[in-house]
Enzyme design. Structure first.
Site, PDB file in Angstrom:
ATOM      1  N   PRO A 165       0.787  -1.187   0.169  1.00 26.91           N
ATOM      2  CA  PRO A 165      -0.099   0.105  -0.048  1.00 26.91           C
ATOM      3  C   PRO A 165       0.746   1.212  -0.112  1.00 26.91           C
ATOM      4  CG  PRO A 165      -0.711  -1.499   1.568  1.00 26.91           C
ATOM      5  CD  PRO A 165       0.419  -2.062   1.192  1.00 26.91           C
ATOM      6  N   GLU A 166       0.517   2.343  -0.729  1.00 27.79           N
ATOM      7  CA  GLU A 166       1.198   3.402  -0.870  1.00 27.79           C
ATOM      8  C   GLU A 166       0.391   4.533   0.028  1.00 27.79           C
ATOM      9  OE1 GLU A 166       2.611   4.714  -4.448  1.00 27.79           O
ATOM     10  OE2 GLU A 166       2.930   2.535  -5.100  1.00 27.79           O
TER      11      GLU A 166
END
Length: 301
Positions: free
Chosen positions: A2-3
């Protein structure tokens, strides 16, 4: 992994459930994730009131009474599932491993990868699941979490006022690395990842192969720097508004998959026409520092 937009979406979901509550009990099903839990982790959290639920880069920061901070990172496959009191529908927040079952609803069933359970004083149960165990949790018992070894030295938040053209000029001035690699350096700007750097560079019409130091030099350098700042901000704002991007099974605060992947201009679009109006280029894929880079070789300079 996840960013920033995905982590921010998870943060908002956790905030809704946690803010103002107390940890009634914390249960650990193993002694470590990526690293061991701090000594007495569950005991030290029990009874503490949750005063803030924040984010720094890709880290979640839960501020507690007494000045302590619970620091958490999702790693590659971490997910929180919120089980509200009264039997209401659970909410899955995060991105489970690609081998996990494929829906947010099925992910709420008990799993051998459920490693941490937070029981809140209103009956809410929050379960942290992490098949690959690349996530981590730590408890910072000081009023200055920014000094923690994982947070110290991070660059400015890309959506904050400290991320601006002058900062970029100074941060990139001596860097002989490709621009994309420089932007992935968390000391330059905190929280950017592979997907959103590719997208921002396309919006700014800048080549990922360009030497980073050249961005702030020569003619039109001020325009290039400002364009990149605007592009980073707009990509992240749009992604957060869309609930992040779902490449595997990531779910938003409402238990729904993110939607920004349907708006990618370049990422994972190899061979497709460049979407920039008037450009006749084709999206290319190259590998930089072991990661796929997608860009248009015609309009990105």
């Amino acid at each position: 992994m996840p960013e920033l937009p995905e982590v921010e979406t998870v943060r908002r979901g956790l905030e809704t459930a946690m803010l103002g509550r107390r940890f009634e009990k914390v249960e650990l099903n193993r002694g470590d994730l990526r690293v061991p839990f701090p000594a007495g982790f569950a005991r030290r959290l029990a009874g503490r009131r949750i005063e803030t639920v924040g984010r720094r880069a890709k880290y979640l920061l839960v501020g507690l009474d007494g000045g302590a901070t619970l620091l958490m990172h999702l790693g590659m496959s971490g997910r929180f599932t919120i089980h509200p009191p009264g039997g209401r529908r659970p909410l899955a927040l995060g991105e489970p491993d690609e081998e996990a079952e494929g829906s947010a609803a099925s992910a709420t069933a008990p799993s051998p990868h459920d490693h941490v359970t937070f029981l809140l004083d209103d009956g809410t149960r929050i379960v942290y699941t992490d098949p690959r165990r690349f996530g981590l949790m730590d408890l910072i018992e000081s009023a200055t979490p920014a000094d923690h070894k994982l947070l110290a030295g991070l660059g400015p938040e890309p959506l904050g006022n400290d991320f601006n053209a002058e900062h970029l000029r100074a941060a990139l001035d001596a860097r002989a690395t490709p621009l994309k690699s420089a932007l992935l350096d968390q000391h330059v700007v905190a929280g950017l990842g592979n997907i959103y750097v590719c997208e921002a560079l396309h919006r700014a019409a800048l080549s990922p192969k360009r030497i980073a130091a050249t961005l702030g030099r020569g003619r039109n350098c001020a325009d290039r720097l400002e364009a990149l700042v605007r592009a980073v901000r707009s990509v992240l704002d749009d992604a957060i508004a869309a609930g992040g991007s779902t490449l595997r099974n990531y779910a938003s605060a409402q238990g729904q998959p993110g939607a920004f992947q349907h708006r990618f201009d370049v990422y994972d679009r190899e061979g497709e026409p460049c979407p920039r109006r008037g450009c006749r280029g084709t999206i290319r894929r190259i590998v930089q520092a072991g990661r796929s880079t997608f860009y248009c070789g015609v309009c990105q300079r």
